[in-house]
Design a protein around this motif. Structure first.
Motif, PDB file in Angstrom:
ATOM      1  N   ILE A 236       0.862  -1.169   0.000  1.00  0.00           N
ATOM      2  CA  ILE A 236       0.000   0.000   0.000  1.00  0.00           C
ATOM      3  C   ILE A 236       0.902   1.223   0.000  1.00  0.00           C
ATOM      4  N   LYS A 237       0.645   2.148  -0.917  1.00  0.00           N
ATOM      5  CA  LYS A 237       1.447   3.362  -1.016  1.00  0.00           C
ATOM      6  C   LYS A 237       1.050   4.345   0.079  1.00  0.00           C
ATOM      7  N   ALA A 238       2.052   4.858   0.782  1.00  0.00           N
ATOM      8  CA  ALA A 238       1.852   5.887   1.792  1.00  0.00           C
ATOM      9  C   ALA A 238       2.762   7.066   1.451  1.00  0.00           C
TER      10      ALA A 238
ATOM     11  N   GLU B   7      -0.021   9.859   5.168  1.00  0.00           N
ATOM     12  CA  GLU B   7      -1.356   9.568   4.656  1.00  0.00           C
ATOM     13  C   GLU B   7      -1.280   8.401   3.686  1.00  0.00           C
ATOM     14  N   VAL B   8      -2.396   7.705   3.553  1.00  0.00           N
ATOM     15  CA  VAL B   8      -2.512   6.594   2.610  1.00  0.00           C
ATOM     16  C   VAL B   8      -3.619   6.969   1.628  1.00  0.00           C
ATOM     17  N   PRO B   9      -3.251   7.450   0.439  1.00  0.00           N
ATOM     18  CA  PRO B   9      -4.268   7.924  -0.512  1.00  0.00           C
ATOM     19  C   PRO B   9      -5.347   6.892  -0.856  1.00  0.00           C
ATOM     20  N   ALA B  10      -5.015   5.623  -0.882  1.00  0.00           N
ATOM     21  CA  ALA B  10      -5.988   4.591  -1.239  1.00  0.00           C
ATOM     22  C   ALA B  10      -6.978   4.280  -0.111  1.00  0.00           C
ATOM     23  N   LEU B  11      -6.688   4.761   1.097  1.00  0.00           N
ATOM     24  CA  LEU B  11      -7.539   4.493   2.258  1.00  0.00           C
ATOM     25  C   LEU B  11      -7.995   5.837   2.840  1.00  0.00           C
ATOM     26  N   PRO B  12      -9.106   6.382   2.384  1.00  0.00           N
ATOM     27  CA  PRO B  12      -9.563   7.701   2.820  1.00  0.00           C
ATOM     28  C   PRO B  12      -9.626   7.841   4.335  1.00  0.00           C
TER      29      PRO B  12
ATOM     30  N   ALA C  31       5.956   3.095  12.191  1.00  0.00           N
ATOM     31  CA  ALA C  31       5.267   2.155  13.085  1.00  0.00           C
ATOM     32  C   ALA C  31       3.802   2.544  13.245  1.00  0.00           C
ATOM     33  N   ASN C  32       3.533   3.836  13.410  1.00  0.00           N
ATOM     34  CA  ASN C  32       2.156   4.311  13.551  1.00  0.00           C
ATOM     35  C   ASN C  32       1.371   4.093  12.265  1.00  0.00           C
ATOM     36  N   LEU C  33       2.047   4.223  11.142  1.00  0.00           N
ATOM     37  CA  LEU C  33       1.404   4.013   9.849  1.00  0.00           C
ATOM     38  C   LEU C  33       0.941   2.569   9.699  1.00  0.00           C
ATOM     39  N   LYS C  34       1.770   1.637  10.110  1.00  0.00           N
ATOM     40  CA  LYS C  34       1.379   0.221  10.056  1.00  0.00           C
ATOM     41  C   LYS C  34       0.144  -0.023  10.914  1.00  0.00           C
TER      42      LYS C  34
ATOM     43  N   GLY D 120      -5.700  -0.858  11.388  1.00  0.00           N
ATOM     44  CA  GLY D 120      -6.970  -0.431  11.971  1.00  0.00           C
ATOM     45  C   GLY D 120      -7.994  -0.056  10.911  1.00  0.00           C
ATOM     46  N   TRP D 121      -7.555   0.648   9.891  1.00  0.00           N
ATOM     47  CA  TRP D 121      -8.457   1.046   8.803  1.00  0.00           C
ATOM     48  C   TRP D 121      -9.040  -0.189   8.124  1.00  0.00           C
ATOM     49  N   LEU D 122      -8.178  -1.163   7.835  1.00  0.00           N
ATOM     50  CA  LEU D 122      -8.635  -2.378   7.163  1.00  0.00           C
ATOM     51  C   LEU D 122      -9.564  -3.201   8.054  1.00  0.00           C
TER      52      LEU D 122
END
Length: 59
Positions: A3-5, A18-23, A37-40, A45-47
């Motif tokens: 996933i691109k961040a 930010e993760v553009p594919a995950l609003p 680490a927070n991004l992971k 959590g989003w998924l």
């Protein structure tokens, strides 16, 4: 899964990502290691929420 961040420098110091594919999937951290680490955690959590809304949650 890849996933691109996008990681940005924050004006007040540290970083935000930010993760553009995950609003709405954003996070921040004081160091690059912390923001990664927070991004992971944010992606996971989003998924989890997305799967729960789709009725595919196994808990």
């Amino acid at each position: 899964m890849k996933i691109k961040a996008i990681i940005h420098s924050a004006e007040e110091g540290g970083y935000w990502a930010e993760v553009p594919a995950l609003p709405g999937c954003i996070t921040e951290g004081e160091t690059m290691d912390e923001v990664i680490a927070n991004l992971k955690d944010a992606i996971e959590g989003w998924l989890d929420v997305a799967n729960h809304r789709d009725g595919d949650y196994d808990e």
